[in-house]
Design an enzyme around this catalytic site. Structure first.
Site, mmCIF file in Angstrom:
data_model
loop_
_atom_site.group_PDB
_atom_site.id
_atom_site.type_symbol
_atom_site.label_atom_id
_atom_site.label_comp_id
_atom_site.label_asym_id
_atom_site.label_seq_id
_atom_site.Cartn_x
_atom_site.Cartn_y
_atom_site.Cartn_z
ATOM 1 N N ASP A 10 15.985 4.146 -6.178
ATOM 2 C CA ASP A 10 15.888 4.284 -7.627
ATOM 3 C C ASP A 10 16.594 5.586 -8.011
ATOM 4 O O ASP A 10 17.294 6.203 -7.186
ATOM 5 C CB ASP A 10 14.427 4.212 -8.102
ATOM 6 N N CYS A 67 13.079 6.339 -2.678
ATOM 7 C CA CYS A 67 12.650 6.622 -4.051
ATOM 8 C C CYS A 67 12.054 8.027 -4.051
ATOM 9 O O CYS A 67 12.286 8.781 -3.104
ATOM 10 C CB CYS A 67 11.703 5.545 -4.595
ATOM 11 N N THR A 69 8.825 9.391 -3.947
ATOM 12 C CA THR A 69 7.848 9.613 -2.884
ATOM 13 C C THR A 69 8.110 8.734 -1.671
ATOM 14 O O THR A 69 7.536 8.972 -0.605
ATOM 15 C CB THR A 69 6.435 9.264 -3.375
ATOM 16 N N HIS A 100 8.009 1.925 18.291
ATOM 17 C CA HIS A 100 6.719 1.221 18.282
ATOM 18 C C HIS A 100 6.648 0.107 17.253
ATOM 19 O O HIS A 100 5.913 -0.857 17.448
ATOM 20 C CB HIS A 100 5.579 2.211 17.999
ATOM 21 N N HIS A 135 3.905 -3.226 22.157
ATOM 22 C CA HIS A 135 4.166 -3.118 20.718
ATOM 23 C C HIS A 135 4.603 -4.450 20.111
ATOM 24 O O HIS A 135 4.436 -4.678 18.915
ATOM 25 C CB HIS A 135 5.229 -2.046 20.455
HETATM 26 C C1 RB5 Z 1 9.985 7.789 -10.138
HETATM 27 O O1 RB5 Z 1 9.575 8.730 -11.067
HETATM 28 C C2 RB5 Z 1 8.980 7.650 -9.030
HETATM 29 O O2 RB5 Z 1 7.770 7.154 -9.503
HETATM 30 C C3 RB5 Z 1 9.517 6.758 -7.934
HETATM 31 O O3 RB5 Z 1 10.723 7.262 -7.476
HETATM 32 C C4 RB5 Z 1 8.643 6.627 -6.714
HETATM 33 O O4 RB5 Z 1 8.238 7.872 -6.250
HETATM 34 C C5 RB5 Z 1 7.567 5.666 -6.810
HETATM 35 O O5 RB5 Z 1 6.846 5.376 -5.846
#
Ligand code: RB5
Length: 146
Positions: A10, A67, A69, A100, A135
């Site tokens: 994203d 993304c 996180t 694994h 595994h």
């Molecule tokens: C975007 O702001 C953020 O929510 C997205 O990149 C991600 O971290 C969502 O899990």
């Protein structure tokens, strides 16, 4: 392993995805980028599904997705039967995700990982074989039986 890697992110993962492209080229890999293509705000599932669909069709065998996180894009990818996506933020985890878990997609948290560690994660993900053995039975038991 296919030497073409599918990429998805994203807006929060876009800058690191651009760096990943350079590292892939250095290692002699090609890539297919399923977007997004800028830092303009967007919804990660669109790009995760595009990558996963291509892998489910057999067009690609490995992917890297990013993304902010790592969680949202990882959750989306793992809804696909053919995907074992691992959230990795240190090289040892990327290595174990291959050894694994036979992960076929590696996800990184673009807003929470330094470039040097991300590069090492990419290298471990690409270079580490699956150990098989005990595994294999574990990953065979992952799909939900309905
Ligand atoms: C975007 O702001 C953020 O929510 C997205 O990149 C991600 O971290 C969502 O899990």
């Amino acid at each position: 392993m296919n030497k073409t890697i599918g990429l998805a992110s994203d807006h929060a993962g876009y800058p690191l995805k651009e760096q990943v492209k350079e590292w892939l080229k250095e290692k002699g890999y090609e890539f297919v980028d399923f977007g997004t293509n800028s830092t303009e705000s967007c919804n990660y599932p669109e790009f995760a599904h595009a990558l996963a669909n291509a892998m489910e069709k057999g067009e690609l065998t490995r992917g890297i997705a990013i993304c902010g996180t790592g969680n949202g894009i990882n959750m989306t990818l793992n809804h696909h039967d053919a995907i074992r996506s691992a959230l990795c933020w240190m090289p040892e985890i990327a290595e174990l995700a291959r050894q694994h878990n036979d992960a076929n997609v590696m996800v990184m948290p673009g807003r929470f990982i330094q470039a040097d560690l991300a590069k090492e994660c990419v290298e471990k993900f690409l270079d580490t074989p699956f150990e098989g053995g005990r595994h294999q039975a574990r990953i065979d038991a992952i799909p939900v039986k309905r």
